[in-house]
Design a protein around this motif. Sequence first.
Motif, PDB file in Angstrom:
ATOM      1  N   GLU A  58      -1.932   4.444   3.791  1.00  0.00           N
ATOM      2  CA  GLU A  58      -1.403   3.498   4.956  1.00  0.00           C
ATOM      3  C   GLU A  58      -1.873   3.663   6.317  1.00  0.00           C
ATOM      4  OE1 GLU A  58       0.882  -0.087   6.075  1.00  0.00           O
ATOM      5  OE2 GLU A  58       0.619   0.864   3.880  1.00  0.00           O
ATOM      6  N   ARG A  74      -4.606   1.805   8.464  1.00  0.00           N
ATOM      7  CA  ARG A  74      -4.442   1.412   9.770  1.00  0.00           C
ATOM      8  C   ARG A  74      -5.525   1.658  10.749  1.00  0.00           C
ATOM      9  NH1 ARG A  74       1.564   3.203  11.416  1.00  0.00           N
ATOM     10  NH2 ARG A  74       1.918   1.636   9.860  1.00  0.00           N
ATOM     11  N   LEU A  84       0.731  -1.130  -0.117  1.00  0.00           N
ATOM     12  CA  LEU A  84       0.102  -0.050  -0.089  1.00  0.00           C
ATOM     13  C   LEU A  84       0.913   1.273   0.071  1.00  0.00           C
ATOM     14  CD1 LEU A  84      -3.086   0.363   0.086  1.00  0.00           C
ATOM     15  CD2 LEU A  84      -2.731   0.820   2.414  1.00  0.00           C
ATOM     16  N   MET A  85       1.770   1.232   0.969  1.00  0.00           N
ATOM     17  CA  MET A  85       2.646   2.426   0.924  1.00  0.00           C
ATOM     18  C   MET A  85       3.563   2.614  -0.306  1.00  0.00           C
ATOM     19  SD  MET A  85       5.769   3.160   3.782  1.00  0.00           S
ATOM     20  CE  MET A  85       4.639   2.892   5.047  1.00  0.00           C
TER      21      MET A  85
END
Length: 261
Positions: A212, A216, A146-147
Amino acid sequence: MSAASTPNLSRLLAIMARLRDPARGCEWDCAQTFATIAPYTIEEAYEVDDAIARNDMAALKEELGDLLLQVVFHARMAEELGLFSFEDVAEAISAKMEARHPHVFGNEPDEGQSREDRWESAKAAERRSKGATSAMDGVALALPALMRAEKLQKRAVRQGFDWPDPSGAAAKVYEEIQELAEASSDSERVAEAGDLLFAAVNLVRKHGVAPEEALRQANAKFERRFRGMEQLAEGRFAQLTLDQQEELWQAVKASERGETA
């Protein structure tokens, strides 16, 4: 005074040297390589992040020590191979920081650049000096997917390749949803699922949100609410119908808002 001349850091470097000593050291430590230690390095970085997220400063101190040990471990292995030492690592990052902040350590004017633009310009110059031939060079493969998607997209944006507004990115998400639904094989579904996730990252980014961090927070929220449902179900959650489980979900949500379900 050099970094390694401070008593506690000198002690840590000496401890690692002893652990890696073939005759007097630890068998496990002596057997390690860059590749075998790398997963621990990544794990320790996440544990630092977790301590920060929990605002646990005592844990943060401990986890930063664990992360520092990883740097010392890698540097020691490199020194044994005649590649570089911990001092070389410290010198390299010091030189890099000074080079990336000429407005602080040099005589260059700020010229109105944002911090991010100034930082990225310096990094781009570094990549070119190392022989980079593409804007995509240097985006680490080991980053969380994702990052990494966000970083790749930001690199493309700096080359002018981007939707002018979120509507284009949103349309692409809808397009990828449809293509995933129409996929007829496992390989197609994997490819289209990847395209959908990449497009979703792009849309979130266009709204100024870090994907991200957003995911989270969503993970933490889902876990918290699911645990709440389990508590309300008193050990019977798996035996409930989907409608009954949905009622508990709504009850937990209402409780979080201070409402009566």
